[in-house]
Design a protein around this motif. Structure first.
Motif, PDB file in Angstrom:
ATOM      1  N   ASN A 189       0.826  -1.202   0.000  1.00 58.15           N
ATOM      2  CA  ASN A 189       0.000   0.000   0.000  1.00 58.15           C
ATOM      3  C   ASN A 189       0.865   1.258   0.000  1.00 58.15           C
ATOM      4  O   ASN A 189       2.035   1.237   0.404  1.00 58.15           O
ATOM      5  N   ASP A 248       1.105   7.112   2.287  1.00 56.01           N
ATOM      6  CA  ASP A 248       0.715   8.516   2.379  1.00 56.01           C
ATOM      7  C   ASP A 248      -0.633   8.783   1.726  1.00 56.01           C
ATOM      8  O   ASP A 248      -1.044   9.932   1.577  1.00 56.01           O
ATOM      9  N   MET A 249      -1.339   7.715   1.342  1.00 58.34           N
ATOM     10  CA  MET A 249      -2.674   7.843   0.763  1.00 58.34           C
ATOM     11  C   MET A 249      -3.692   7.174   1.674  1.00 58.34           C
ATOM     12  O   MET A 249      -3.349   6.285   2.461  1.00 58.34           O
ATOM     13  N   THR A 250      -4.948   7.594   1.578  1.00 53.60           N
ATOM     14  CA  THR A 250      -6.000   6.987   2.382  1.00 53.60           C
ATOM     15  C   THR A 250      -6.346   5.605   1.839  1.00 53.60           C
ATOM     16  O   THR A 250      -5.942   5.225   0.728  1.00 53.60           O
ATOM     17  N   GLU A 286      -8.242   5.797  -1.416  1.00 57.42           N
ATOM     18  CA  GLU A 286      -7.336   6.167  -2.512  1.00 57.42           C
ATOM     19  C   GLU A 286      -6.478   4.971  -2.930  1.00 57.42           C
ATOM     20  O   GLU A 286      -6.255   4.753  -4.128  1.00 57.42           O
ATOM     21  N   ASN A 287      -6.022   4.180  -1.951  1.00 53.68           N
ATOM     22  CA  ASN A 287      -5.257   2.980  -2.263  1.00 53.68           C
ATOM     23  C   ASN A 287      -6.089   1.976  -3.051  1.00 53.68           C
ATOM     24  O   ASN A 287      -5.557   1.258  -3.909  1.00 53.68           O
ATOM     25  N   VAL A 342      -6.789   3.470  -6.766  1.00 54.42           N
ATOM     26  CA  VAL A 342      -5.621   3.500  -7.650  1.00 54.42           C
ATOM     27  C   VAL A 342      -5.479   2.188  -8.431  1.00 54.42           C
ATOM     28  O   VAL A 342      -4.776   2.139  -9.441  1.00 54.42           O
ATOM     29  N   TYR A 364     -11.226   6.562   5.020  1.00 50.19           N
ATOM     30  CA  TYR A 364     -10.445   7.786   4.876  1.00 50.19           C
ATOM     31  C   TYR A 364      -9.268   7.848   5.870  1.00 50.19           C
ATOM     32  O   TYR A 364      -8.739   8.917   6.140  1.00 50.19           O
ATOM     33  N   ASP A 424      -5.393   7.146   6.795  1.00 46.81           N
ATOM     34  CA  ASP A 424      -4.128   7.052   6.064  1.00 46.81           C
ATOM     35  C   ASP A 424      -3.557   5.643   6.175  1.00 46.81           C
ATOM     36  O   ASP A 424      -3.679   4.984   7.218  1.00 46.81           O
TER      37      ASP A 424
END
Length: 249
Positions: free
Chosen positions: A87, A90-92, A95-96, A99, A136, A138
Motif C-alpha cells: 500500500n 501517504d494515501m487513504t 485512494e489505495n 488507484v 479515509y 491514512d
C-alpha cells in the motif's frame, strides 16, 4: 480457467521452479502449498509476470499470458496480492483501493483522480469487506490485519475473474483469520471468483480449498482433493507430517 505448463524459473544454478504443471478449475478455490523454498511464491510471480519465467507456459481462459506485461495480465482478469502489503502509506484507504482501477486508454488518464463512479464502487467493496469505517484513514495508520483487508479490496477494483492470494491470513489473529476465510468463501460462492491461494495455515487450507496442489523443490509432487493430499506419502514426507502429528496429539 488457469493452466500452468512446465513452468521454470532459474536463478543461475538454482531452480526455484522446476517444470511445475497444474491447473485451476473455473469456480474453484485451489491451494498451492509446500515447505519454505518450495517455489510457491516464485510460481505466483511467474504467473502474474512480476518476474519473467525462464521457460514454460501460462494460459488463462485458453489464451497464453506468460509473455504479456503485468498490467495486460490484470486487464485479462487475473489479479494478485503479495505477502507483504504494497500500500501507499501517504494515501487513504479509499485512494489505495481506487488507484487499482482499470485505466482504459489516454482518456482514462485525463479523468479526475477519483471519479464519483470509482468512489461508489470502492465504498461498495469496502462495505462488502466490513471496513468502510477506515475508508479515509491514512495507510500508515492501519494495523497489519487492516492492511490485509485493504489489499483484498484493492484487488477487487480491477474486476478480476481469478484472484491469486499470497498468504492472505499470514500473521493475523484468529478472529480476523475467520473473517478473511469468510470473505474468500463469499467471493467464490456469491461472486463466482476463482481463487488460487498460497497459505501456510493447513487448518485454513483444508477447510477452504476444493483442491490442493503441493510443491517441493520447485516441482509439483501431489495434486488432488484435500483429504487425498493429507494421506499422500510424498506430502507427509515433504511437508505435512509434523502438522498432522501435532493435530493427532
Amino acid at each position: 480457467m488457469l493452466e500452468v505448463k512446465n513452468l521454470c524459473k532459474h536463478y543461475g544454478g538454482i531452480k526455484a521452479v522446476d517444470g511445475a504443471t497444474f491447473a485451476v478449475e473455473r469456480g474453484s478455490i485451489t491451494a498451492l502449498i509446500g515447505p519454505n523454498g518450495a517455489g510457491k511464491t516464485t510460481a505466483f510471480n511467474c504467473i502474474s509476470r512480476t518476474v519473467t519465467p525462464t521457460s514454460g507456459e501460462v494460459w488463462l481462459d485458453g489464451e497464453r499470458i506468460d509473455q504479456l506485461r503485468p498490467h495486460k495480465i490484470t486487464a485479462k482478469g487475473l489479479s494478485r496480492t503479495f505477502q507483504i502489503s504494497r500500500n501507499l502509506s501517504d494515501m487513504t484507504v479509499i485512494e489505495n483501493v481506487i488507484v487499482q482501477s482499470r485505466v482504459e486508454g489516454i482518456r482514462g488518464l485525463l479523468r479526475p483522480a477519483m471519479s464519483a463512479e470509482e468512489r461508489d464502487k470502492a465504498m461498495a467493496i469496502l462495505d462488502f469487506l466490513g471496513i468502510t469505517r477506515i475508508a479515509y484513514e491514512d495507510g500508515h495508520n492501519l494495523s497489519y490485519g487492516q492492511k490485509k483487508l485493504m489489499d483484498l479490496a484493492a484487488l477487487l477494483m480491477s474486476d478480476p475473474k481469478i484472484i491469486l492470494l499470497d498468504e492472505p491470513a499470514g500473521g493475523v489473529n484468529p478472529t480476523l483469520m475467520e473473517e478473511i476465510i469468510g470473505h474468500i468463501r463469499a467471493l467464490n460462492e456469491k461472486k463466482g471468483l476463482t481463487v488460487l491461494i498460497v497459505e501456510h495455515n493447513m487448518e485454513l487450507i483444508m477447510r477452504l480449498s476444493h483442491r490442493v496442489v503441493v510443491m517441493a523443490q520447485g516441482r509439483v509432487i501431489c495434486d488432488g482433493p484435500p483429504e487425498m493430499v493429507r494421506k499422500d506419502p510424498q506430502v507427509l514426507d515433504a511437508y505435512l507430517g509434523g502438522v498432522l502429528e501435532e493435530e493427532a496429539a
